[in-house]
Structure formats: structure tokens, C-alpha cells
Scaffold this active site. Structure first.
Site, mmCIF file in Angstrom:
data_model
loop_
_atom_site.group_PDB
_atom_site.id
_atom_site.type_symbol
_atom_site.label_atom_id
_atom_site.label_comp_id
_atom_site.label_asym_id
_atom_site.label_seq_id
_atom_site.Cartn_x
_atom_site.Cartn_y
_atom_site.Cartn_z
ATOM 1 N N GLY A 211 0.295 7.178 26.880
ATOM 2 C CA GLY A 211 -0.184 7.224 25.445
ATOM 3 C C GLY A 211 -0.797 8.306 24.933
ATOM 4 O O GLY A 211 -1.483 8.279 23.856
ATOM 5 N N THR A 212 -0.844 9.425 25.731
ATOM 6 C CA THR A 212 -1.510 10.615 25.239
ATOM 7 C C THR A 212 -0.568 11.488 24.355
ATOM 8 O O THR A 212 -1.235 12.410 23.809
ATOM 9 C CB THR A 212 -1.971 11.480 26.675
ATOM 10 O OG1 THR A 212 -0.866 11.759 27.427
ATOM 11 C CG2 THR A 212 -3.016 10.778 27.506
ATOM 12 N N LYS A 214 2.494 12.728 24.768
ATOM 13 C CA LYS A 214 3.666 13.557 25.364
ATOM 14 C C LYS A 214 5.024 13.576 24.661
ATOM 15 O O LYS A 214 5.751 14.578 24.247
ATOM 16 C CB LYS A 214 4.017 13.479 26.830
ATOM 17 C CG LYS A 214 2.677 13.392 27.718
ATOM 18 C CD LYS A 214 3.004 13.004 29.021
ATOM 19 C CE LYS A 214 3.383 11.827 29.395
ATOM 20 N NZ LYS A 214 2.397 10.786 29.145
ATOM 21 N N HIS A 431 -28.246 -12.844 33.074
ATOM 22 C CA HIS A 431 -27.328 -11.820 33.696
ATOM 23 C C HIS A 431 -27.094 -10.588 32.638
ATOM 24 O O HIS A 431 -27.394 -9.323 33.319
ATOM 25 C CB HIS A 431 -25.909 -12.345 33.880
ATOM 26 C CG HIS A 431 -25.027 -11.459 34.679
ATOM 27 N ND1 HIS A 431 -24.808 -11.617 36.118
ATOM 28 C CD2 HIS A 431 -24.318 -10.511 34.212
ATOM 29 C CE1 HIS A 431 -23.936 -10.600 36.534
ATOM 30 N NE2 HIS A 431 -23.707 -9.940 35.375
ATOM 31 N N GLU A 432 -26.579 -10.788 31.583
ATOM 32 C CA GLU A 432 -26.719 -9.592 30.666
ATOM 33 C C GLU A 432 -27.709 -9.026 30.215
ATOM 34 O O GLU A 432 -27.884 -7.711 30.025
ATOM 35 C CB GLU A 432 -25.900 -10.145 29.274
ATOM 36 C CG GLU A 432 -24.400 -10.990 29.741
ATOM 37 C CD GLU A 432 -23.475 -9.876 30.442
ATOM 38 O OE1 GLU A 432 -23.539 -8.398 30.380
ATOM 39 O OE2 GLU A 432 -22.686 -10.275 31.166
ATOM 40 N N HIS A 435 -28.694 -6.236 32.870
ATOM 41 C CA HIS A 435 -28.118 -5.295 32.556
ATOM 42 C C HIS A 435 -28.701 -4.268 31.474
ATOM 43 O O HIS A 435 -28.797 -3.320 31.530
ATOM 44 C CB HIS A 435 -26.577 -5.264 32.139
ATOM 45 C CG HIS A 435 -25.732 -5.880 33.508
ATOM 46 N ND1 HIS A 435 -25.645 -5.165 34.863
ATOM 47 C CD2 HIS A 435 -25.055 -7.029 33.777
ATOM 48 C CE1 HIS A 435 -24.859 -5.838 35.486
ATOM 49 N NE2 HIS A 435 -24.466 -7.001 34.904
#
Length: 621
Positions: A211-212, A214, A431-432, A435
């Protein structure tokens, strides 16, 4: 010879041979219908009827083959029946002077053999004639589509001026385009280089992640050079028939030499160019014969120098054969990297040209929020945002549509049918929040916080999102340590509030362990010192040895595990200390998240009374 709009040569003799073949087969079928109609005019006798006809002197001749009897009457008609040879039958035949013929049982009718002897060889000769005409009639890729033309190249041939893609249509990859400019200049004016004895590279290998861009770069080179262009995939060479791949390679380069100067583009060359004689494939197989022919065509003993340049693309250059990568074949290996921040903004500008954007869309902010995205990912992101705006009957695509599309591309679609109990929702929120809070409490070594949500997407029940404010080309030890601390935020919050933990921590533990082991084994960030202990395994089907010796002893392996455990333990304790000291903020954020489900960065900063961090500028801003 005629050419279609794509420039693919078509055979002028093949269709005539095909019509001739249809004509002969049709005549053969007409003969069969006539033969059956003639044989259908046969009178069937019973055995007693045959005896009566013989007695009345109506039978001229009889042929006996086992119990089957057929013959001719005196009125010219034919008959057939089944008999049981007996003395009475022989006496009647002899008495009436009937001409009798006896044939062995295994012997068949001569007419069937005659038909086979005439039609089958004729059919084989006609097929061979058609194959020869179709193979000799066209030299381009058009002949490769015929079923018998297995040895012809399957490459698509593009005439000059038929490719409208240029370097202007390829955003980013500035350095790669500069290296490819030499190829373009040589194809445009080869005498400029030959005057001083310079030789243009025979081959250029474009390597990079999927996907770059080429393939797009290869098309742009052909568009810029305005020269003939052959395009083929590596898998198109290999067949189950021995020798077909090598034949297709020879045919491809023969066509290319007739159209020189030109470009041959081989996409996914690792399908045919893998290392020989290593791994599970064994030695002398069809793929290796194809590779050997490719090596000979690119720079073999009998190869004539011509302006045929081979461009190839792969995302696995490490498995290619060394003979293929040496100078003289692929002289240049160009890495097509992931687009950086400036390149992502340019790529988004290209993909949004035909999209009606709202004034609030900030491509620079969007590029900053898509680290690690390839050009294909950014194109998909733009399309998803446009699809959402179309579904909701909007007049333009707004920034919120791009935000939703990015969440969908990275995490997946929202799981609206998933139901939570109140405790599960609270545990997910804490939990979130764990973080998020650790990310905010470590502002110098973490990426800026973006948003937090407990709306489930894909496999994730929630996510705390941070976006980089600049391009990171390397990470310090403090940054990697902070990353581990933030990973443990959810686990620490669950244990701190509920004295329990959920299976949702599995991915966090995996990421933290991977980072800690990389610090010890790859980056020398432990008391073991700057020594490389990386012992990554290679799969044998990728062209690597089946057995790989261990780099270090069992004692060293134990010390590595101890260092990893030490880093994990220190980071866990630091994260626990920060959350215990800021438990009030943790609970406030979690309870608010339960009510509102999604909080943006600005809302979280105001809620917790934390000063927002300043974003850093990046090169090219």
C-alpha cells in the site's frame, strides 16, 4: 498486424484457422448424420421370417458374426436379425444358393474403423495447425489468452501515451522519485549517457510495505518516460507444466527487445524470485527453472545490451535470491517507506481533490492523527468518510466524518448490538480511565491524549486514544518505559477499584512484554549491556533454514527473563503509585465516562483540571 487501443497485438491468422476447423468438424458431423440415415433403412427380420424369406428365394446374401446376421435381399434392401446356427439353417441356405459370409465375433464393422481412421487423424492435424497459427500469428500479450498458448507471456502491453499517470499524481516519496528520475532521463535521451560511457541500471527493485505506492510509482515512471510498458505479476510466470514459466520469461523479454527502449514491470516478484534450494521447496522445481531463466535474461552470458529496464516490486526483499539482487540485474534497491507527516498531508490532498470538503476539515490535523497509514489506507479513509456523509445526506464531508472513518479503519465498526451489565460497563470505564490518566500524568514521554470511549468497536470494548504531535524516528528509554506504564493503566485500575481483573488486559500485557523484551534484547537498555540478544524465528516457507542455532546459553536466557521481569515490575509499581495518588481523578473520569461513553481531550482536561500540553512543531510545518 493490427493493434487494439491498449496496444496489445492480436493474431490475424488464428481466427481463419478456427473457422476452417469449425467447417471440417461440421462436415464430419454431416457425414455421420448421412451414415446413420443410410443405415437406418434396414429391415428387421425375426428368425422365422428369415427362414421364410430364404425358402421363398428372396435372400441374395447373408453375413454371420456370432448370433448376429445381416445381409441383402434380391430387391436391393438390407436386413438384419439374430439367429441360432443350426443344421436346418445351413441346409436352407445351401438349397437356395445363398451367398454366405462368416466373420469372427471380435471383428467389428469396417465402416466404423474407416470413420475413425479418417476423422481422428484429420482432427488432430487441424488442432495442431490451429495451435501453430495462433502461436505464430501474434507476438504480443494478446496471444497469451488462448488456451493452447501457455508458453506465451501474460504481460499486459501499454503503448506510449496510453498511461496518464505521472509523478504529479504520486504524492510523497520525494527521494524515491529523484532516484527514478535517472531511468526516465535515459529512456528519453539515451545518447546523453552513452556519450560519456555511462550505463543505465538494468533493474530497479522497489521494496516496501503493502500500500505504499510501489505499483503507482512504476506506472508514473512509464508515464513520465513516454515509452512502451509491459506489466506482469510474478505469479503469472509459474504453472504446473514444466518449462512454461521459463518459456514465458523468454517470450516477455523477446517482446520487450522488439519495443526497446521500454520498461518491464514485475509486480510481487517474490512469487518467482525466492531463494533457491532452501526451505521446504526442495531444489529443481518449476519455480527455480523460471528464476534461472529470469537471471539469464537480465544479465546472462548471451544477453545483448539493450534499453530494456526491469522495474520490480516486493514487500519481502529478504527472501529474494542473492543472484537476483546483485549489480547487473537489480542495480538499485529503493525503499518505499511509510509516508511521513508531510507526505500524508500531500496524499490526503490528492485523494480529496474530487471530494466536497467542509471548511472545518483540517488535513494537517488529520495527517497527524494517522501515523503508520499507507497511501492505500489514506485513500480508504477518505472513501469511508465520503460514504458516511452520503448515507446521512450531508452536503459536504466534515471533520467528524473523517474521525468516524479513522476509528472504523483502525478498530472496526461499532458493535451496537452488544449489551453490557452495569458492572461490566463500570469495569470497562475504569480500565480506559486508567490508561487515560497515566497518559495525562506522564506528559513529557507520551503522545498527546486525543479521546477516550467505552463504545465497543471490533474486538475492543473501549479505547483510550493518543495521537503523536510530531514524527518519531526513534524512542528513548524513558519513552519506552512510559509506554509500558500506560499499558498497565487498565489492569492497575481494575485491581485498585474492584480487586479483580478481566481478560481485556491480555493485549495490554502482550504489548508491555514485547516492549520490555525489545529493550533488553535489541536496544541494550538493561544491566546486561549493549548486546544483541534478538532471536526472532523465521518460518521455513519464507525461504529460511529449518534449524537456526541459538545465539546464547541457557544461563543468558534466564538473565534476559529476569531483566524483562525487572522492567515490568518497576513500571507496574510506578503506574500503581500514580493511580493511588490520583484516585479521585480516576473515579471522577470513570463515572463521567459511564454516563457519556465518549470524551474528547478538551473535555477530559477541563473535567480533571489538568493543563493541556502544548503540541510540538514538526519539520516542514
Amino acid at each position: 498486424m493490427s493493434k487494439n487501443p491498449k496496444g496489445i497485438r492480436m493474431s490475424g491468422k488464428g481466427p481463419n484457422a478456427l473457422w476452417f476447423l469449425f467447417l471440417v468438424v461440421g462436415l464430419g458431423m454431416l457425414y455421420l448424420f448421412w451414415y446413420n440415415s443410410v443405415n437406418r433403412d434396414v429391415q428387421a427380420f425375426s428368425y422365422s421370417g428369415l427362414l421364410k424369406a430364404i425358402k421363398n428365394e428372396q435372400v441374395e446374401s447373408v453375413a454371420l458374426q456370432g448370433q448376429h446376421a445381416h445381409g441383402k435381399l434380391k430387391n436391393g434392401k438390407s436386413f438384419e436379425t439374430y439367429v441360432v446356427p443350426s443344421e436346418r439353417l445351413w441346409e436352407n441356405l445351401e438349397k437356395q444358393n445363398v451367398d454366405v459370409h462368416i466373420f469372427p465375433v471380435e471383428k467389428d464393422s469396417w465402416s466404423g474403423y474407416l470413420l475413425l481412421l479418417i476423422l481422428l487423424p484429420l482432427l488432430v492435424l487441424l488442432i495442431l495447425f490451429y495451435v501453430r497459427q495462433s502461436q505464430g500469428g501474434g507476438s504480443g500479450g494478446g496471444g497469451a489468452g488462448k488456451i493452447f498458448n501457455v508458453g506465451k507471456s501474460k504481460a499486459r502491453f501499454f503503448q506510449p501515451n496510453s498511461i496518464n499517470i505521472t509523478f504529479k499524481d504520486v504524492a510523497g516519496v520525494k527521494e524515491v522519485k529523484e532516484d527514478l528520475q535517472d531511468i526516465i532521463e535515459f529512456l528519453r535521451s539515451p545518447e546523453k549517457f552513452e556519450r560519456l560511457g555511462a550505463k543505465i541500471p538494468r533493474g530497479v527493485l522497489l521494496s516496501g510495505a503493502p500500500g505504499t505506492g510501489k505499483t503507482m510509482l512504476a506506472k508514473a515512471v512509464a508515464g513520465e518516460a513516454n515509452c512502451p510498458f509491459f506489466s506482469i505479476s510474478g505469479s503469472d510466470f509459474v504453472e504446473v507444466f514444466v518449462g512454461v514459466g521459463a518459456s514465458r520469461v523468454r517470450d516477455l523479454f523477446a517482446q520487450a527487445k522488439r519495443h526497446a527502449p521500454c520498461i518491464i514491470f514485475i509486480d510481487e516478484i517474490d512469487a518467482v524470485g525466492r531463494q533457491r534450494g532452501i526451505g521446504l521447496g526442495g531444489g529443481n522445481d518449476e519455480r527455480e527453472q523460471t528464476l534461472n531463466q529470469l537471471l539469464a535474461e537480465m544479465d546472462g552470458f548471451g544477453t545483448e545490451h539493450g534499453a530494456v529496464i526491469v522495474l520490480a516490486a516486493t514487500n519481502r526483499p529478504d527472501v529474494l535470491d542473492k543472484a537476483l539482487l546483485r549489480p547487473g540485474r537489480f542495480d538499485r534497491i529503493l525503499e518505499v517507506p511509510y509516508p511521513d507527516l508531510v507526505s500524508r498531508e500531500e496524499i490526503l490532498a490528492v485523494h480529496t481533490k474530487k471530494v466536497k470538503l467542509s471548511p472545518d476539515v483540517d488535513l494537517k490535523k488529520l495527517a497527524r492523527g494517522t501515523p503508520g497509514f499507507t497511501g492505500a489506507d489514506l485513500e480508504n479513509l477518505t472513501n469511508e468518510a465520503a460514504l458516511l456523509a452520503s448515507k446521512t445526506n450531508e452536503n459536504s464531508v466534515r471533520m467528524e466524518h473523517f474521525e468516524w472513518a479513522r476509528d472504523k479503519v483502525i478498530l472496526g465498526s461499532e458493535r451496537k448490538t452488544l449489551t453490557f451489565t452495569l458492572k461490566e460497563k463500570q469495569m470497562t470505564a475504569f480500565h480506559e480511565s486508567g490508561h487515560t490518566l497515566l497518559n495525562l500524568l506522564l506528559p513529557e514521554t507520551t503522545d498527546p491524549f486525543h479521546k477516550v470511549t467505552i463504545v465497543p468497536r471490533g474486538r475492543a470494548l473501549g479505547v483510550s486514544w493518543s495521537l503523536p504531535d510530531r514524527e518519531r524516528h526513534s524512542q528513548s528509554k524513558h519513552e519506552m518505559t512510559a509506554r509500558i506504564i500506560v499499558c498497565f493503566g487498565g489492569l492497575i485500575a481494575e485491581k485498585l477499584i474492584f480487586n479483580d481483573q478481566t481478560s481485556g488486559c491480555a493485549n495490554d500485557i502482550e504489548q508491555a512484554t514485547r516492549v520490555a523484551r525489545a529493550m533488553v534484547c535489541r536496544f541494550g537498555m538493561s544491566s546486561l549491556g549493549p548486546i544483541d540478544f534478538n532471536d526472532s524465528e523465521e518460518h521455513p516457507y519464507l525461504g529460511r533454514d529449518l534449524q537456526k542455532p541459538t545465539k546464547f546459553s541457557e544461563n543468558t536466557s534466564q538473565r534476559i527473563d529476569e531483566e524483562v521481569e525487572k522492567i515490568i515490575g518497576e513500571c507496574y509499581k510506578e503506574g500503581e503509585r500514580l493511580l493511588v495518588q490520583n484516585r479521585d481523578k480516576l473515579e471522577l473520569l470513570a463515572h463521567t465516562l459511564v454516563e457519556r461513553e465518549t470524551l474528547q481531550a478538551k473535555e477530559v482536561y477541563e473535567l480533571l483540571g489538568i493543563q493541556p500540553r502544548e503540541t510540538q512543531s514538526f519539520s516542514g510545518d
